[in-house]
Design a protein around this motif. Structure first.
Motif, short mmCIF file in Angstrom:
data_model
loop_
_atom_site.label_atom_id
_atom_site.label_comp_id
_atom_site.label_asym_id
_atom_site.label_seq_id
_atom_site.Cartn_x
_atom_site.Cartn_y
_atom_site.Cartn_z
N ARG A 132 0.84 -1.20 0.00
CA ARG A 132 0.00 0.00 0.00
C ARG A 132 0.88 1.25 0.00
NH1 ARG A 132 -3.37 -2.96 4.55
NH2 ARG A 132 -1.43 -2.42 5.61
N ASP A 136 -2.96 5.72 0.42
CA ASP A 136 -3.99 4.71 0.67
C ASP A 136 -4.44 4.81 2.13
OD1 ASP A 136 -3.77 3.75 -1.92
OD2 ASP A 136 -2.35 2.16 -1.35
N TRP A 139 -2.60 2.58 4.78
CA TRP A 139 -1.14 2.67 4.80
C TRP A 139 -0.63 2.36 6.21
CZ3 TRP A 139 3.37 2.83 2.41
CH2 TRP A 139 4.45 3.51 2.96
#
Length: 153
Positions: A132, A136, A139
């Protein structure tokens, strides 16, 4: 140990001369900045500006670990490779997204000292262990890698 630690009586002018020598010899040099408190370490190139290129930066990874990636990405950029903000680059088996730094002079002090405050920079952003990215929602390393620009800026 760092150059300043090895040369405790050196001046800033001495440090810049040393950096310029590395740039003259290799085409660019790397400047590491140690993390402190909640501020993670980062490393950046110095010398690409004199070729009319942006400096490259990786945040959240100390200099020794980020150096091979920065050097290889710099080689690719200098040779006309397809590194551009909003795109991605694969360097030594690692995938990075390229983000244009919002204001590179705020972070790349050695480059500013050599080339002035009109320098530009691109950040090589790495994914977390789950693949990720910092933008995102899930994260996992949010504290570890500050973004110095905006995705697709």
């Amino acid at each position: 140990m760092c150059w300043s630690c090895d040369n405790p009586t050196a001046t800033m002018a001495d440090a810049l001369r040393s950096m310029q020598g590395l740039i003259d010899e290799h085409g660019w040099a790397l400047q590491g900045v140690e993390g402190e408190g909640k501020r993670p370490p980062f490393t950046y190139t110095v010398g690409l500006t004199r070729r009319g290129l942006p400096e490259l930066c990786i945040t959240g990874i100390e200099g020794e670990r980020s150096a091979p990636y920065l050097n290889e990405a710099a080689r690719e950029l200098v040779s006309g490779g397809e590194i551009r903000p909003g795109g991605s680059v694969h360097v030594l088996g690692m995938h990075f997204e390229v983000v244009e730094m919002a204001y590179a002079p705020a972070h790349l002090n050695t480059a500013v000292n050599l080339y002035g405050d009109t320098i530009t920079g691109w950040q090589l952003v790495w994914p977390d262990r789950h693949g990720r990215w910092p933008w995102d929602e899930q994260w996992a390393e949010r504290w570890a890698q500050p973004l110095l620009g905006e995705l697709n800026a």
